[in-house]
Design an enzyme around this catalytic site. Structure first.
Site, PDB file in Angstrom:
ATOM      1  N   SER A 157       0.844  -1.186   0.000  1.00 10.47           N
ATOM      2  CA  SER A 157       0.000   0.000   0.000  1.00 10.47           C
ATOM      3  C   SER A 157       0.888   1.248   0.000  1.00 10.47           C
ATOM      4  CB  SER A 157      -0.959  -0.026   1.186  1.00 10.47           C
ATOM      5  OG  SER A 157      -1.953   0.965   1.033  1.00 10.47           O
ATOM      6  N   ASP A 223     -11.899 -17.925 -17.581  1.00  3.07           N
ATOM      7  CA  ASP A 223     -10.565 -18.510 -17.749  1.00  3.07           C
ATOM      8  C   ASP A 223     -10.622 -20.016 -17.955  1.00  3.07           C
ATOM      9  OD1 ASP A 223     -11.397 -19.287 -15.253  1.00  3.07           O
ATOM     10  OD2 ASP A 223      -9.662 -18.502 -14.174  1.00  3.07           O
ATOM     11  N   ASP A 227     -14.040 -21.567 -10.320  1.00  2.00           N
ATOM     12  CA  ASP A 227     -13.434 -21.761  -9.006  1.00  2.00           C
ATOM     13  C   ASP A 227     -13.693 -20.611  -8.053  1.00  2.00           C
ATOM     14  OD1 ASP A 227     -11.929 -19.865 -10.297  1.00  2.00           O
ATOM     15  OD2 ASP A 227      -9.999 -20.841  -9.995  1.00  2.00           O
ATOM     16  N   ASP A 368      -8.330  -5.883  -5.542  1.00  2.00           N
ATOM     17  CA  ASP A 368      -7.979  -4.782  -4.647  1.00  2.00           C
ATOM     18  C   ASP A 368      -9.040  -3.688  -4.722  1.00  2.00           C
ATOM     19  OD1 ASP A 368      -6.837  -2.656  -3.264  1.00  2.00           O
ATOM     20  OD2 ASP A 368      -4.843  -2.969  -4.088  1.00  2.00           O
ATOM     21  N   HIS A 407      -6.643  -5.930  -0.912  1.00  2.00           N
ATOM     22  CA  HIS A 407      -5.563  -4.967  -0.724  1.00  2.00           C
ATOM     23  C   HIS A 407      -4.565  -5.495   0.293  1.00  2.00           C
ATOM     24  CE1 HIS A 407      -3.663  -1.090  -1.040  1.00  2.00           C
ATOM     25  NE2 HIS A 407      -3.749  -0.888   0.261  1.00  2.00           N
TER      26      HIS A 407
END
Length: 479
Positions: A157, A223, A227, A368, A407
């Site tokens: 951060s 993708d 999941d 994030d 984050h």
């Protein structure tokens, strides 16, 4: 080994095998030292005043000589807080590192410390970390009677911001740097908070879980693997319009105004006059993340003010009464650049860091909710463009994107990994990291592992084995 830093003045030598308490008698320019021998380590506190109106507090923790691994680790901070990263420093001690942290030149967590004090803003932005590093290296050398063989920095951060600032401004400070979820594009990040807050006036926090579930449901399998994770939100074409209420409003749908609000947050800040993009939008999948960093509700959705309004009030406009609704996205970014542009760490020219054989590892959570992950990619790709392309940059700088991670951790994706050890192996053994194994835990039990791959590669399922086992995946360029 990096060349010695002598910015703080000559070091008065101590006898070989100095005691912890004797470190207080070191003579460093503009510096006052105290030292105490604790049960597990020697704690040195320094107060450094490198320029007028600057007072930087540093703590240096030194393991006993027989437990020292011969290396030094500098640690970063969070937000605008003066708090040390105590957990990270204790973890460093457990690994045998001498370690240090600083208060970034002020006390507390709000931004009022910078009002009328530009030198304190510079301390926070870059000087305190460098001063911490220089001071700690001299103390380490005195205590162990030899310099650290290698120096590393690790932060997330604001700590990631500090990490990139070190690589850009002080390339000789560290042999290796870990930068996590960096807020290095700070002026535009704060503008992004403002943009999203203005956009989300009609988007209550209670609707964010509905939006998040719909996003994951729509994009999870993009993708090829269902999941619960979105591997790359940039490939997610989800439009919140599919949630629009048919009749007025309801708890499981979005009004037309709420749909438009979500679209604007995903889109990101733009100049209303030129149409130019100012800052990346928030990623699909970050709307209602649990754990560290929270979701949109922690920074702009449902809030009476955007995150960090005092940045504009006290650092840019010198007006405690400034109203966020008056912000001009065409004019005021330039005002901030002119006033405090030095706080950003966006310089893509890392040639000095590369020449000094430095290694840089950057990671970013794809979910994030604080710093949009696309901005981390933007910086990495700007370095590639400035420094001759992928092959050259990959030799010293690698980026790892973590699907489903928030984050600096948290989120449904694997979010725990040892970036420092990967960096150490790269620096000391020349083994460049192609992947890092990350894990996810529930109630203290690991329930999923997954490789994080050096960008632009991603983890692709091999077709057999558990989808919760990293061994079932291979790093490859996504097609």
């Amino acid at each position: 080994m990096r060349r010695a830093l002598l910015l703080l003045g000559a070091l008065a030598p101590l006898a070989c095998g100095a005691t912890c308490e004797s470190l207080a008698s070191l003579t460093l320019a503009n510096t006052t030292l105290t030292a105490e021998n604790l049960s597990a380590y020697c704690r040195v506190a320094a107060v450094v005043k490198p320029v007028a109106d600057s007072e930087i507090h540093v703590e240096i923790w030194l393991p006993p000589p027989q437990q020292w691994n011969g290396k030094f680790l500098g640690t970063g901070n969070g937000g605008y807080s003066s708090a040390l990263s105590n957990a990270e420093m204790h973890a460093a001690l457990q690994k045998g590192y001498a370690t240090a942290g600083s208060n970034t030149g002020h006390e507390g967590g709000d931004l009022k410390f910078g009002a009328g004090h530009p030198e304190k803003i510079r301390d926070w932005a870059y000087r305190a970390t460098h001063v911490m590093t220089a001071t700690a290296k001299q103390v380490v050398g005195a205590y162990y009677d030899r310099a650290a063989a290698h120096a590393y920095f690790e932060g997330c951060s604001t700590g990631g911001h500090q990490a990139l600032m070190e690589a850009q401004r002080y390339p000789a400070d560290y042999d290796g740097i870990v930068a996590g979820d960096p807020g290095n594009n700070r002026i535009r990040l704060n503008a992004g908070f403002l943009w999203s807050w203005l956009a989300a006036q009609d988007l209550p926090a209670a609707k964010l879980p509905i939006l998040n579930r719909a996003v994951v449901e729509a994009c999870d399998a993009a993708d090829g693997l269902k999941d619960g994770l979105i591997s790359d939100p940039r490939r997610c074409r989800f439009d919140p319009g599919v949630l629009e209420c048919k009749n007025g409003d309801g708890p499981q749908c979005l009004t037309a105004a709420q749909v438009e609000a979500a679209r604007k947050v995903y889109e990101g800040a733009h100049d209303p006059r030129t149409g130019e993009r100012i800052f990346a939008g928030w990623a699909r999948g970050s709307e209602a993340l649990g754990g560290r960093g929270g979701g949109w509700a922690a920074y702009f959705a449902g809030q009476p003010e955007p995150a960090r309004p005092d940045f504009w009030r006290y650092w840019v406009f010198d007006n405690p009464e400034w109203n966020p609704r008056t912000f001009d996205f065409d004019r005021d970014i330039a005002t901030a650049d002119a006033k405090v542009g030095y706080i950003d760490a966006n310089n893509p020219d890392l040639s000095a860091f590369q020449r000094d054989k430095g290694k840089l590892l950057l990671y970013h959570g794809w979910a994030d909710p604080v710093v949009p992950p696309e901005d981390g990619i933007r910086y990495y790709e700007s370095v590639e463009h400035a420094m001759g392309g992928t092959a050259n940059v990959h030799s010293f700088f690698r980026l790892f994107m973590a699907p489903g991670m928030g984050h600096c951790g948290g989120g449904p994706g694997p979010n725990t990994f040892d970036a420092l050890s990967a960096l150490d192996q790269w620096v000391t053994g020349g083994v460049a990291p192609e992947m890092m194994i990350a894990s996810h835990s529930t109630s203290g039990t690991v329930d999923r592992t997954r490789p994080l791959c050096a960008y632009p590669k991603v983890a692709q399922y091999n077709g057999t084995g558990s989808v919760d086992d990293a061994a079932s995946f291979t790093c490859a360029v996504e097609r």
